[in-house]
Design an enzyme around this catalytic site. Structure first.
Site, PDB file in Angstrom:
ATOM      1  CD  GLU A 220       4.382   6.718  -2.216  1.00 54.44           C
ATOM      2  OE1 GLU A 220       5.470   7.117  -2.671  1.00 54.44           O
ATOM      3  OE2 GLU A 220       4.056   6.858  -1.012  1.00 54.44           O
TER       4      GLU A 220
ATOM      5  CD  GLU B  41       4.024   3.452   1.851  1.00 52.59           C
ATOM      6  OE1 GLU B  41       4.688   4.496   2.030  1.00 52.59           O
ATOM      7  OE2 GLU B  41       4.214   2.689   0.895  1.00 52.59           O
TER       8      GLU B  41
HETATM    9  O1  AHR Z   1       7.993   3.960   3.412  1.00 52.24           O
HETATM   10  C1  AHR Z   1       9.011   4.522   2.657  1.00 52.24           C
HETATM   11  C2  AHR Z   1       8.544   4.940   1.302  1.00 52.24           C
HETATM   12  O2  AHR Z   1       7.646   6.018   1.431  1.00 52.24           O
HETATM   13  C3  AHR Z   1       7.766   3.919   0.536  1.00 52.24           C
HETATM   14  O3  AHR Z   1       8.592   3.034  -0.118  1.00 52.24           O
HETATM   15  C4  AHR Z   1       7.006   4.762  -0.419  1.00 52.24           C
HETATM   16  O4  AHR Z   1       5.805   4.174  -0.822  1.00 52.24           O
HETATM   17  C5  AHR Z   1       6.761   6.047   0.343  1.00 52.24           C
HETATM   18  O5  AHR Z   1       6.993   7.170  -0.414  1.00 52.24           O
END
Ligand code: AHR
Length: 497
Positions: free
Chosen positions: A175, A296
Site C-alpha cells: 500500500e 489482502e
Molecule cells: O490487514 C490490515 C492492514 O490493512 C494491512 O496492514 C494494510 O495493508 C491494510 O490497509
C-alpha cells in the site's frame, strides 16, 4: 420455498483450472496475529514446535495453505529484517508505529520460514520500499536464497538453516499509496524499477515480483503505475490489489439488509479484479505476462480498530461472503492466480481465534476446509433456470443462488458448491449432468445455521461447523434441498470407478 429450479452441469467441457494459490493467506506482526496467534515462544505452556503453536499449524495444514504472505501489511514498510534474526534475546525492541505496540522481533524470518515448513506452504515476503534501502531489500533475498559462501548466506547457516529457503515470491512494498509512504504511482514506479532491478538480479529469473496495486477507491493507480513502468515491464510479474468490504457495518449486530448489501457488493470486487486483469493484459508485451493477485481481501467491520488489534467477530455471514467470492474468483481465469485472506489469525476476517492455550475455528475457516476439493480442479460450465433473487432496498435484484462445479484433474470426481444467500427461503433444485457416464453422490456436506449471526466462541466453539448429510437422502439428483443461508458441497464419482 421457491419452485424447483434446474441446474445443468456439463463436465465434458473443461474451462480453466482453479489455481489452488487462490486459497492463500496473509499474516502480519499486528495485534495478536503473529504474537500469541502463531508465535508463543519455546518456554510457553502451549504445545509448540520451535515456538510456533502446534494447534494453529495443524489447522493450517488441514486446509492445505499454498502460500503465506508476511510480514505485512503496513508493518512491512517499517520492518528491518535484520532486527529479526539471530539470538532472540539480542534482537532490538522497536515500536510498531502502525499497530501501536511493542515489537520484540522474536517472530522474524527464520521463525516465519519454520511456520511455512511446518504447514508446507510457500513463503511470500513483502519488502520494505517505504522506509528501507535497496541494499537492505537485496540483502534479505541473499540471506534467504543464497547457497554461495557469502557472509549473509553463512549468517543464515549459523542461525541454523544450512539450506537456502528459495523464496520465490517477493512483494515490493505494501500500500505505498498510503501507509507505505503516501507515494504517487509515478514515484513508486521509479522506486520499483530500482528495487526490482537488484532484487531480481539477486533472486534469479524464476522469482516472481509483485507490485503494489490499487484498492477500490484508487482505480487510476494501476494504469499510472504501469504506464510509468514503460521499458521495464519484465520487472513486473503481478500487480496486487487490496479489497475490503463491509466497511462501516458491524461484525455481529448487523441488519439483514447489511448482509444482503455485503453479498451484492461482491460485484465491486469482481469489477475491480476484471479491470485490473484487463490492464495487466494490455501491458503484457514482448512475451512477458503480467498477472493480478489480491494479496489482502475480506470483510473489515467497525469493530476492527487499532486499539482492538483489528480484531472483529466472524459469523456465518463471513462464511457465505467468502464462499461467494471464491465462486467469482474461479470464473476469472488464470490471470488472477493468488488471493490472500486478511488476516489468518485473530485479525480482521480471521480463520482462527486463539486465547492462551485455547484455539477455535471460525465459520470462514470452514469454507477453506469445505472448498479444498476445488483446488486445481477444472471449472465446468453450469446453467440454472428460474434462478431466485433477493431485492435490496434500492430495488436492485441479485441472484440468491450461486453454483460452482469443478472436475478433478483425472476426470473421476465432480465437486459442486452451492450457496443459498436467502435468509428465509429453501431452494429445491434438480441437478442434471449432461454426460452419460452416470454420477453417484459420495459425500454431501453443509455449513448452515438458522441465524446468519451465528459464530463460534471459546465457550461454545462448535456452534457453526460443517455437518455431513446422509447419502441415503440423495440417491438421485432430483429435489435437492438447499436451506436458507447455507453452503452445501457435493462430491460425485463416475459410477463404475
Ligand atoms: O490487514 C490490515 C492492514 O490493512 C494491512 O496492514 C494494510 O495493508 C491494510 O490497509
Amino acid at each position: 420455498m421457491t419452485n424447483p429450479i434446474n441446474i445443468y452441469i456439463y463436465p465434458e467441457v473443461r474451462l480453466h483450472q482453479v489455481n489452488r494459490y487462490l486459497y492463500s493467506h496473509f499474516i502480519e506482526n499486528l495485534g495478536s496475529c503473529a504474537y500469541d496467534g502463531i508465535w508463543v515462544g519455546e518456554d510457553m505452556d502451549i504445545k509448540n514446535d520451535g515456538g510456533i503453536r502446534c494447534d494453529v499449524a495443524e489447522a493450517f495444514k488441514r486446509i492445505s495453505v499454498p502460500i503465506i504472505r508476511w510480514p505485512g501489511g503496513c508493518f512491512a514498510d517499517n520492518y528491518h529484517w535484520m532486527d529479526g534474526i539471530g539470538p532472540r534475546k539480542l534482537r532490538p525492541r522497536r515500536y510498531n508505529i502502525w499497530w501501536e505496540q511493542l515489537e520484540t522481533n522474536y517472530f522474524g524470518t527464520d521463525e516465519f520460514m519454520h511456520l511455512c515448513e511446518m504447514i508446507e506452504a510457500e513463503p511470500y515476503l513483502c519488502l520494505n520500499i517505504g522506509s528501507g534501502t535497496v541494499e537492505e531489500a537485496r540483502s534479505w533475498v541473499e540471506y534467504c536464497n543464497y547457497s554461495h559462501q557469502t557472509t549473509l548466506a553463512n549468517l543464515r547457516k549459523q542461525n541454523g538453516h544450512p539450506q537456502p529457503y528459495n523464496v520465490k515470491y517477493w512483494g515490493l512494498g505494501n500500500e505505498n499509496w498510503g501507509c507505505g509512504g503516501n507515494l504517487r504511482p509515478e514515484y513508486y514506479a521509479d522506486l520499483y524499477r530500482r528495487f526490482a532491478t537488484y532484487v531480481k538480479r539477486t533472486a534469479g529469473e524464476d522469482t516472481k515480483l509483485i507490485a503494489v496495486g490499487s484498492y477500490q477507491g484508487l482505480q487510476d493507480w494501476d494504469e499510472r503505475f504501469l504506464t510509468a513502468m514503460r521499458g521495464a515491464y519484465t520487472l513486473v510479474d503481478s500487480i496486487a490489489l487490496h479489497i475490503y468490504l463491509g466497511v462501516g457495518t458491524n461484525d455481529l449486530d448487523f441488519l439483514d439488509d447489511d448482509y444482503y448489501r455485503l453479498i451484492a457488493s461482491i460485484d465491486i470486487l469482481e469489477r475491480e479484479l476484471s479491470r485490473a486483469i484487463g490492464l495487466a493484459q494490455a501491458f503484457s508485451m514482448y512475451g512477458h505476462k503480467i498477472d493480478v493477485v489480491m494479496d489482502e481481501w475480506g470483510t473489515c467491520y467497525r469493530q476492527a480498530t487499532v486499539e482492538a488489534g483489528l480484531c472483529q467477530q466472524n459469523t456465518m455471514q463471513d462464511a457465505i461472503f467468502t464462499a461467494a467470492c471464491f465462486h467469482r474468483f474461479h470464473k476469472l481465469g488464470d490471470r488472477l492466480w493468488m488471493t490472500n485472506k486478511s488476516e489468518a489469525v485473530n485479525t480482521l476476517q480471521t480463520l482462527i481465534f486463539t486465547k492462551g492455550t485455547k484455539m477455535i475455528l471460525t465459520p470462514t475457516y470452514y469454507v477453506y476446509e469445505l472448498f479444498r476439493p476445488h483446488h486445481d480442479g477444472y471449472l465446468v460450465p453450469c446453467e440454472v433456470t428460474n434462478i431466485p433473487v433477493f431485492t435490496l432496498p434500492d430495488k436492485t435484484d441479485h441472484h440468491a443462488l450461486s453454483i460452482c462445479p469443478t472436475i478433478s484433474i483425472d476426470g473421476k470426481e465432480l465437486f459442486l458448491s452451492i450457496l443459498n444467500f436467502d435468509l428465509s427461503h429453501t431452494v429445491i433444485a434438480n441437478i442434471q449432468i449432461s454426460d452419460a457416464s452416470g454420477w453417484k453422490v459420495i459425500e454431501v456436506r453443509r455449513l448452515g445455521t438458522r441465524d446468519i449471526r451465528s459464530h463460534n466462541t471459546f465457550e461454545n466453539p462448535y456452534q457453526v461447523q460443517p455437518e455431513k448429510i446422509s447419502n441415503d437422502k440423495f440417491d438421485n439428483l432430483s429435489s435437492f434441498h438447499f436451506p436458507s443461508q447455507s453452503i452445501t458441497t457435493l462430491r460425485l464419482k463416475r459410477s463404475g470407478i
